[in-house]
Motif scaffolding. Structure first.
Motif, PDB file in Angstrom:
ATOM      1  N   LEU A  39       0.950  -1.015  -0.034  1.00 41.49           N
ATOM      2  CA  LEU A  39       0.347  -0.060   0.025  1.00 41.49           C
ATOM      3  C   LEU A  39       0.288   1.497   0.255  1.00 41.49           C
ATOM      4  N   GLN A  40       1.917   1.283   0.715  1.00 42.94           N
ATOM      5  CA  GLN A  40       3.065   2.766   1.130  1.00 42.94           C
ATOM      6  C   GLN A  40       3.760   2.466  -0.623  1.00 42.94           C
ATOM      7  N   ARG A  41       4.130   1.507  -1.210  1.00 44.42           N
ATOM      8  CA  ARG A  41       4.899   1.938  -2.597  1.00 44.42           C
ATOM      9  C   ARG A  41       3.095   2.083  -3.503  1.00 44.42           C
ATOM     10  N   ARG A  42       2.589   1.676  -3.761  1.00 41.76           N
ATOM     11  CA  ARG A  42       1.625   2.228  -4.277  1.00 41.76           C
ATOM     12  C   ARG A  42       1.286   3.555  -4.203  1.00 41.76           C
ATOM     13  N   ALA A  43       0.975   4.153  -3.139  1.00 40.08           N
ATOM     14  CA  ALA A  43       0.446   5.316  -2.782  1.00 40.08           C
ATOM     15  C   ALA A  43       1.594   6.389  -2.811  1.00 40.08           C
ATOM     16  N   ALA A  44       3.223   6.192  -2.440  1.00 36.41           N
ATOM     17  CA  ALA A  44       4.336   6.535  -2.615  1.00 36.41           C
ATOM     18  C   ALA A  44       4.361   7.036  -4.610  1.00 36.41           C
ATOM     19  N   LEU A  45       3.746   6.258  -5.884  1.00 38.01           N
ATOM     20  CA  LEU A  45       3.428   6.221  -6.769  1.00 38.01           C
ATOM     21  C   LEU A  45       3.000   7.322  -6.979  1.00 38.01           C
ATOM     22  N   GLY A  47       2.206   9.248  -5.683  1.00 38.31           N
ATOM     23  CA  GLY A  47       2.515  10.810  -4.963  1.00 38.31           C
ATOM     24  C   GLY A  47       1.217  11.348  -4.110  1.00 38.31           C
ATOM     25  N   LEU A  48       0.844  12.345  -4.394  1.00 40.81           N
ATOM     26  CA  LEU A  48      -0.715  13.788  -3.667  1.00 40.81           C
ATOM     27  C   LEU A  48      -2.172  12.773  -4.527  1.00 40.81           C
ATOM     28  N   PHE A  49      -2.681  12.077  -3.339  1.00 38.66           N
ATOM     29  CA  PHE A  49      -4.007  12.764  -3.512  1.00 38.66           C
ATOM     30  C   PHE A  49      -4.863  13.650  -3.412  1.00 38.66           C
ATOM     31  N   PRO A  50      -5.598  14.167  -4.710  1.00 38.04           N
ATOM     32  CA  PRO A  50      -6.759  14.636  -5.185  1.00 38.04           C
ATOM     33  C   PRO A  50      -7.707  15.160  -3.533  1.00 38.04           C
ATOM     34  N   ASN A  51      -8.065  14.089  -3.079  1.00 38.84           N
ATOM     35  CA  ASN A  51      -9.414  14.193  -1.744  1.00 38.84           C
ATOM     36  C   ASN A  51      -8.967  13.493  -1.463  1.00 38.84           C
ATOM     37  N   GLU A  52      -9.658  12.828  -0.092  1.00 38.60           N
ATOM     38  CA  GLU A  52      -9.829  11.360   0.758  1.00 38.60           C
ATOM     39  C   GLU A  52      -9.849  10.664   0.215  1.00 38.60           C
ATOM     40  N   ALA A  53     -10.952  10.949  -0.999  1.00 38.27           N
ATOM     41  CA  ALA A  53     -12.481   9.488  -1.410  1.00 38.27           C
ATOM     42  C   ALA A  53     -11.129   8.374  -2.665  1.00 38.27           C
ATOM     43  N   CYS A  55      -7.803   8.553  -2.061  1.00 44.51           N
ATOM     44  CA  CYS A  55      -7.066   7.940  -1.715  1.00 44.51           C
ATOM     45  C   CYS A  55      -7.895   6.811  -1.561  1.00 44.51           C
ATOM     46  N   LEU A  56      -9.112   6.498  -0.682  1.00 41.85           N
ATOM     47  CA  LEU A  56     -10.018   5.175  -0.644  1.00 41.85           C
ATOM     48  C   LEU A  56     -10.384   4.519  -1.258  1.00 41.85           C
ATOM     49  N   ARG A  57     -10.849   5.141  -2.826  1.00 41.57           N
ATOM     50  CA  ARG A  57     -10.476   4.270  -3.726  1.00 41.57           C
ATOM     51  C   ARG A  57      -9.312   3.175  -3.680  1.00 41.57           C
ATOM     52  N   LEU A  58      -7.968   3.906  -4.030  1.00 40.64           N
ATOM     53  CA  LEU A  58      -7.175   2.885  -4.351  1.00 40.64           C
ATOM     54  C   LEU A  58      -6.757   1.702  -3.310  1.00 40.64           C
ATOM     55  N   VAL A  59      -6.692   2.358  -2.086  1.00 32.08           N
ATOM     56  CA  VAL A  59      -7.096   1.584  -1.476  1.00 32.08           C
ATOM     57  C   VAL A  59      -7.105   0.484  -0.658  1.00 32.08           C
ATOM     58  N   SER A  60      -9.327   0.698  -1.296  1.00 37.30           N
ATOM     59  CA  SER A  60     -10.237  -0.689  -1.180  1.00 37.30           C
ATOM     60  C   SER A  60      -9.663  -1.122  -3.162  1.00 37.30           C
ATOM     61  N   ALA A  61      -9.339  -0.851  -3.591  1.00 39.18           N
ATOM     62  CA  ALA A  61      -8.958  -1.313  -4.999  1.00 39.18           C
ATOM     63  C   ALA A  61      -7.802  -2.625  -4.433  1.00 39.18           C
ATOM     64  N   LEU A  62      -6.655  -2.054  -3.158  1.00 41.73           N
ATOM     65  CA  LEU A  62      -5.435  -3.073  -3.858  1.00 41.73           C
ATOM     66  C   LEU A  62      -5.658  -4.223  -2.477  1.00 41.73           C
TER      67      LEU A  62
END
Length: 80
Positions: A39-45, A47-53, A55-62
């Motif tokens: 999760l940390q590696r994918r979030a670092a790719l 970089g910056l999320f435009p909003n909380e939703a 980020c939640l979509r990426l984490v949920s999909a992973l």
């Protein structure tokens, strides 16, 4: 803490009765650390999320992909 440890001793000791190959799968630090690292590696790719939703979509999909991999892709424990 000591009281809690005494009350929960049987379930904890049951884990150590498993075969070593199974024990490493059941004990949480390895699996959770692997998922967190991914999760940390994918979030670092991203970089910056435009909003909380977003980020939640990426984490949920992973996490859904990880679950599908474990359910469909390979046997987690073989008790034969």
């Amino acid at each position: 803490m000591a009281r809690w440890r005494e009350e929960n001793r049987p379930p904890v000791q049951a884990v150590f009765g498993l075969a070593p190959a199974h024990r490493r799968l059941v004990l949480p630090p390895h699996g959770l650390a692997r998922v967190n690292k991914d999760l940390q590696r994918r979030a670092a790719l991203v970089g910056l999320f435009p909003n909380e939703a977003s980020c939640l979509r990426l984490v949920s999909a992973l996490l859904m992909g990880t679950r599908e991999e474990w359910v469909l892709g390979r046997a987690y424990l073989t008790l034969a």
